[in-house]
Write an enzyme that holds these catalytic residues in place. Sequence first.
Site, PDB file in Angstrom:
ATOM      1  N   HIS A  14       0.913  -1.172  -0.088  1.00 27.38           N
ATOM      2  CA  HIS A  14       0.131   0.084  -0.020  1.00 27.38           C
ATOM      3  C   HIS A  14       0.964   1.302  -0.042  1.00 27.38           C
ATOM      4  O   HIS A  14       2.164   1.227   0.133  1.00 27.38           O
ATOM      5  CB  HIS A  14      -1.175  -0.176   1.204  1.00 27.38           C
ATOM      6  CG  HIS A  14      -1.971  -1.006   1.185  1.00 27.38           C
ATOM      7  ND1 HIS A  14      -2.967  -1.162   2.057  1.00 27.38           N
ATOM      8  CD2 HIS A  14      -2.312  -1.899   0.184  1.00 27.38           C
ATOM      9  CE1 HIS A  14      -3.987  -2.081   1.688  1.00 27.38           C
ATOM     10  NE2 HIS A  14      -3.517  -2.652   0.576  1.00 27.38           N
TER      11      HIS A  14
ATOM     12  N   GLU B 173       1.173   3.636   2.240  1.00 19.82           N
ATOM     13  CA  GLU B 173       1.839   4.023   3.520  1.00 19.82           C
ATOM     14  C   GLU B 173       3.378   3.287   3.657  1.00 19.82           C
ATOM     15  O   GLU B 173       4.557   4.160   3.827  1.00 19.82           O
ATOM     16  CB  GLU B 173       1.069   3.627   4.794  1.00 19.82           C
ATOM     17  CG  GLU B 173      -0.422   4.530   4.526  1.00 19.82           C
ATOM     18  CD  GLU B 173      -1.518   3.767   3.882  1.00 19.82           C
ATOM     19  OE1 GLU B 173      -1.157   3.074   3.094  1.00 19.82           O
ATOM     20  OE2 GLU B 173      -2.562   4.108   4.195  1.00 19.82           O
TER      21      GLU B 173
ATOM     22  N   ALA C  82     -20.876   8.338 -29.717  1.00 17.04           N
ATOM     23  CA  ALA C  82     -20.332   9.438 -30.572  1.00 17.04           C
ATOM     24  C   ALA C  82     -21.535   9.652 -31.514  1.00 17.04           C
ATOM     25  O   ALA C  82     -21.972   8.772 -32.237  1.00 17.04           O
ATOM     26  CB  ALA C  82     -19.205   9.237 -31.523  1.00 17.04           C
TER      27      ALA C  82
ATOM     28  N   ARG D 261     -11.149   3.172 -21.699  1.00 16.90           N
ATOM     29  CA  ARG D 261     -11.026   1.579 -21.638  1.00 16.90           C
ATOM     30  C   ARG D 261     -10.285   1.134 -20.290  1.00 16.90           C
ATOM     31  O   ARG D 261     -10.587   0.428 -19.572  1.00 16.90           O
ATOM     32  CB  ARG D 261     -10.755   0.982 -22.798  1.00 16.90           C
ATOM     33  CG  ARG D 261     -12.019   1.072 -23.968  1.00 16.90           C
ATOM     34  CD  ARG D 261     -11.656   0.188 -25.211  1.00 16.90           C
ATOM     35  NE  ARG D 261     -12.803   0.484 -25.984  1.00 16.90           N
ATOM     36  CZ  ARG D 261     -12.723  -0.084 -27.361  1.00 16.90           C
ATOM     37  NH1 ARG D 261     -11.497  -0.908 -27.465  1.00 16.90           N
ATOM     38  NH2 ARG D 261     -13.642   0.044 -28.167  1.00 16.90           N
TER      39      ARG D 261
ATOM     40  N   THR E 153     -24.622  -4.707 -31.709  1.00 12.63           N
ATOM     41  CA  THR E 153     -23.133  -4.065 -31.954  1.00 12.63           C
ATOM     42  C   THR E 153     -22.178  -5.133 -32.131  1.00 12.63           C
ATOM     43  O   THR E 153     -21.211  -5.146 -33.025  1.00 12.63           O
ATOM     44  CB  THR E 153     -22.703  -3.117 -30.807  1.00 12.63           C
ATOM     45  OG1 THR E 153     -23.794  -2.107 -30.478  1.00 12.63           O
ATOM     46  CG2 THR E 153     -21.366  -2.553 -30.952  1.00 12.63           C
TER      47      THR E 153
ATOM     48  N   ASP F  30     -20.830  -5.235 -36.030  1.00  8.37           N
ATOM     49  CA  ASP F  30     -19.373  -4.527 -35.866  1.00  8.37           C
ATOM     50  C   ASP F  30     -18.180  -5.586 -35.686  1.00  8.37           C
ATOM     51  O   ASP F  30     -17.087  -5.401 -35.819  1.00  8.37           O
ATOM     52  CB  ASP F  30     -19.291  -3.379 -34.875  1.00  8.37           C
ATOM     53  CG  ASP F  30     -20.229  -2.291 -35.189  1.00  8.37           C
ATOM     54  OD1 ASP F  30     -21.005  -2.507 -36.190  1.00  8.37           O
ATOM     55  OD2 ASP F  30     -20.319  -1.354 -34.537  1.00  8.37           O
TER      56      ASP F  30
ATOM     57  N   LEU G 229     -13.148  -4.574 -28.446  1.00  8.09           N
ATOM     58  CA  LEU G 229     -13.077  -4.102 -27.438  1.00  8.09           C
ATOM     59  C   LEU G 229     -11.879  -4.272 -26.518  1.00  8.09           C
ATOM     60  O   LEU G 229     -12.094  -4.705 -25.150  1.00  8.09           O
ATOM     61  CB  LEU G 229     -14.441  -4.698 -26.438  1.00  8.09           C
ATOM     62  CG  LEU G 229     -15.729  -4.679 -27.324  1.00  8.09           C
ATOM     63  CD1 LEU G 229     -16.653  -5.199 -26.579  1.00  8.09           C
ATOM     64  CD2 LEU G 229     -16.038  -3.056 -27.769  1.00  8.09           C
TER      65      LEU G 229
ATOM     66  N   GLU H 177     -20.298   1.199 -24.453  1.00  5.33           N
ATOM     67  CA  GLU H 177     -19.983   2.012 -25.709  1.00  5.33           C
ATOM     68  C   GLU H 177     -21.198   1.894 -26.766  1.00  5.33           C
ATOM     69  O   GLU H 177     -21.062   2.181 -27.787  1.00  5.33           O
ATOM     70  CB  GLU H 177     -18.718   1.437 -26.001  1.00  5.33           C
ATOM     71  CG  GLU H 177     -17.337   1.958 -25.399  1.00  5.33           C
ATOM     72  CD  GLU H 177     -16.152   1.609 -26.153  1.00  5.33           C
ATOM     73  OE1 GLU H 177     -16.321   1.625 -27.451  1.00  5.33           O
ATOM     74  OE2 GLU H 177     -14.999   1.709 -25.383  1.00  5.33           O
TER      75      GLU H 177
ATOM     76  N   GLY I 106     -25.086  -0.449 -28.241  1.00  4.53           N
ATOM     77  CA  GLY I 106     -25.450   0.739 -29.357  1.00  4.53           C
ATOM     78  C   GLY I 106     -26.552   1.394 -28.766  1.00  4.53           C
ATOM     79  O   GLY I 106     -26.617   1.456 -27.323  1.00  4.53           O
TER      80      GLY I 106
END
Length: 354
Positions: free
Chosen positions: A64, A66, A174, A206, A218, A222, A226, A287, A289
């Site tokens: 960690h 610390e 987009a 991502r 999607t 497509d 990913l 992301e 559709g």
Amino acid sequence: MAKFESYMYRCLQLAQLGEYYVAPNPMVGAVLVYDRPKLFSSEVPEKTELILGEGWHQQYGGPHAEPNCLRNAEATHPQGIDYKSCTLYVNLEPCSHYGKTPPCAELIIRKGIGRVVIGSLDPNPQVAGRGVKMMRDAGVDVIVGVLEEECRSLNRRFFCLHEHHRPYVILKWAQTADGFIDVVRTEGKPIVISTPLIKQLVHQQRAENMAIMVGTRTVLLDNPKLLTTHWSGHHPVRITLDRHNVIPLDSHIFSDDAPTIVYRENTNWSFILNDLATRNIHSVLVEGGATLLQHILDTGIYDEVHVEVSNQLLKSDSTSVIEGVPAPVYPKTTKPIMIDGHQIYVARHCVNKF
Ligand code: AOF
Ligand code: ZN
């Protein structure tokens, strides 16, 4: 207080160095400052204030912030450190449990550190105030809540997981200037909306999130990979829905590059979020559709919306016969920033305060 805040800002800077490597753990930074000369012997100058060491949580499963900070301080001050005269600044409450590493609160007590200044309490039920209590019971002067809002915001994904038992949800798409995310099609490639730079920034997103999700259509249309290929950090866990068992097993989403989760029978959004939390996934980037994004917007269970609006029209005029897929409907309440001539709207969903 201004002094506390400036060291806490430094903790936040250090914490962020772990950004792509510590999930689902929080990003944590620590600074050890020698600042109590009044407790020192007479040969020490009266008004010395000095950073003795810095550290951050660098890797999931690793030490960690610390212990990293104290190791750095001791390596650079071999003559020894008067811990009683020091303040340790840390943006998250030091832990009190034996996890992959021993409790940081115990280390602080063992070293005899005089004062600890904390940004925010740790919502992990294994800690949740116990770190502060352990230190106060041992006589450490503990101050909590310096830059609390900033500290919670940096680790909003971690806080969301522990406080709401669900991942932090970011919706992203987009669209063209006339409000379409694609042409209506049954085959062929999607229209290109994002510029290469903005595509790279999507890969950065991502890397910032533990999982990425797209709808069935999607995947079918497509066949996306990913993955995070244009930014450093991990590939996200890939998530999709397949209620009618129509996604071919040789789709890119099933490649060996990263794990993939497919929801078939129960595709209820609350069920999915609960299941992802059980798997310790603290964030999901959705992301597309348009149908999936709109469905999630309608449920109201999401945390951020990122919309890129290009400067091009899908339909050149009202007589155009091109049929477009309308973008999800979202009130653009914030002022956009401009990247590559495109407008980027980023909005936090105000019902969730992190
Ligand atoms: C700290 N300092 O730098 C971090 C903390 O599995 P472990 O042992 O790494 O423990 C992870 C938990 O510890 C994490 O969920 C959170 O509660 C806390 N993280 N605590 O004192 C740190 N990263
Ligand atoms: Zn710890």
